[in-house]
Design an enzyme around this catalytic site. Structure first.
Site, PDB file in Angstrom:
ATOM      1  N   LYS A 138       0.836  -1.202   0.000  1.00  0.00           N
ATOM      2  CA  LYS A 138       0.000   0.000   0.000  1.00  0.00           C
ATOM      3  C   LYS A 138       0.872   1.255   0.000  1.00  0.00           C
ATOM      4  O   LYS A 138       0.698   2.151  -0.833  1.00  0.00           O
ATOM      5  CB  LYS A 138      -0.917   0.018   1.216  1.00  0.00           C
ATOM      6  CG  LYS A 138      -1.849   1.229   1.240  1.00  0.00           C
ATOM      7  CD  LYS A 138      -2.635   1.331   2.530  1.00  0.00           C
ATOM      8  CE  LYS A 138      -1.796   1.948   3.630  1.00  0.00           C
ATOM      9  NZ  LYS A 138      -2.575   2.281   4.836  1.00  0.00           N
ATOM     10  N   ASP A 156      -6.300   0.970   0.745  1.00  0.00           N
ATOM     11  CA  ASP A 156      -6.473   1.297   2.155  1.00  0.00           C
ATOM     12  C   ASP A 156      -7.866   0.829   2.577  1.00  0.00           C
ATOM     13  O   ASP A 156      -8.552   0.126   1.831  1.00  0.00           O
ATOM     14  CB  ASP A 156      -6.258   2.796   2.395  1.00  0.00           C
ATOM     15  CG  ASP A 156      -7.395   3.648   1.834  1.00  0.00           C
ATOM     16  OD1 ASP A 156      -8.252   3.122   1.082  1.00  0.00           O
ATOM     17  OD2 ASP A 156      -7.419   4.855   2.141  1.00  0.00           O
TER      18      ASP A 156
END
Length: 245
Positions: A138, A156
């Site tokens: 991420k 996320d």
């Protein structure tokens, strides 16, 4: 059952793969129209600043991180600065972001790794970024997409939630979400897709009470109705101002 039907892989909503792809891209276009200025909401001016800010954003808000980073970035301008940081001083600066001891460890080790292995520079490849302390896929995709212009999907909590609500995937694992959703869109759209879905998750499709009645993609959303459907009541749930009609 025809051979074509038998060979078609299942999709989360039971649509054909072609229908799912078309719907997903329609949803993206409409959300991009709603949020034409969608962007990374962390303040930064260099790849290192974005990398640090993204590490700090774990378990807190971008707003909170942006309150801390002006002081942080004034004190620590290079990877070597983080590598040689006074632990107590660094902890004090970032304390309000939460988990500050673990984050301090990550930042000091990050500085060491960048100095030792990358001449103090943030690498621009996913396979290198994910080897750095405190950096997962991420964080790496945030940096690639926003500091280097390399397309990446940032999974996320908002992106994952919306991807499932919109029927793009059933997966919970972020890496699987990244790959399944990424397959529905041209690679060039991945970074903006991430921004748009995150903006929508923060402003309209909230975790606990989504504003379904004020959503521009309600017609194409299989989860329509899990939140407030009355247009006037839903509009009051929005975390931004709609442009006048």
């Amino acid at each position: 059952m025809s051979a074509t039907a038998a060979e078609s892989p299942a999709t989360p909503t039971g649509e054909s793969p072609v229908a799912l792809t078309r719907r997903a891209r329609k949803v993206y276009r409409l959300l991009h129209e709603r949020y034409p200025d969608a962007h990374c909401e962390l303040d930064f001016s260099t790849p290192l600043e974005l990398l640090v800010a993204t590490i700090l954003s774990a378990q807190t808000t971008d707003v909170r991180v942006n309150l801390v980073t002006p002081t942080l970035f004034a004190h620590y301008r290079s990877a070597a600065d983080y590598a040689g940081a006074d632990r107590t001083e660094l902890e004090t600066i970032i304390q309000s972001t939460g988990f500050y001891r673990a984050k301090t460890n990550s930042l000091i080790k990050l500085g060491d790794a960048l100095v030792d292995r990358f001449d103090g520079e943030v690498p621009a490849r996913l396979k290198d970024l994910v080897t750095l302390p405190g950096v997962g896929r991420k964080t790496a995709n945030v940096v690639l997409g926003n500091a280097f212009g390399v397309p990446g999907i940032t999974v996320d909590t908002h992106f994952g939630r919306l991807s499932r609500r919109l029927g793009f995937t059933l997966e919970e694992d972020p890496v699987k979400v990244e790959h399944e959703v990424g397959a529905l869109f041209p690679k060039k759209d991945w970074t903006m897709l991430s921004h748009v879905l995150i903006f929508h998750g923060r402003r309209t499709c909230h975790a606990k009470r989504p504003a379904c009645g004020a959503c521009p993609v309600a017609r194409w959303c299989p989860s329509y109705g899990i939140g407030e459907t009355d247009p006037d009541k839903a509009a009051k749930l929005l975390k931004f101002e709609l442009a006048p009609r």
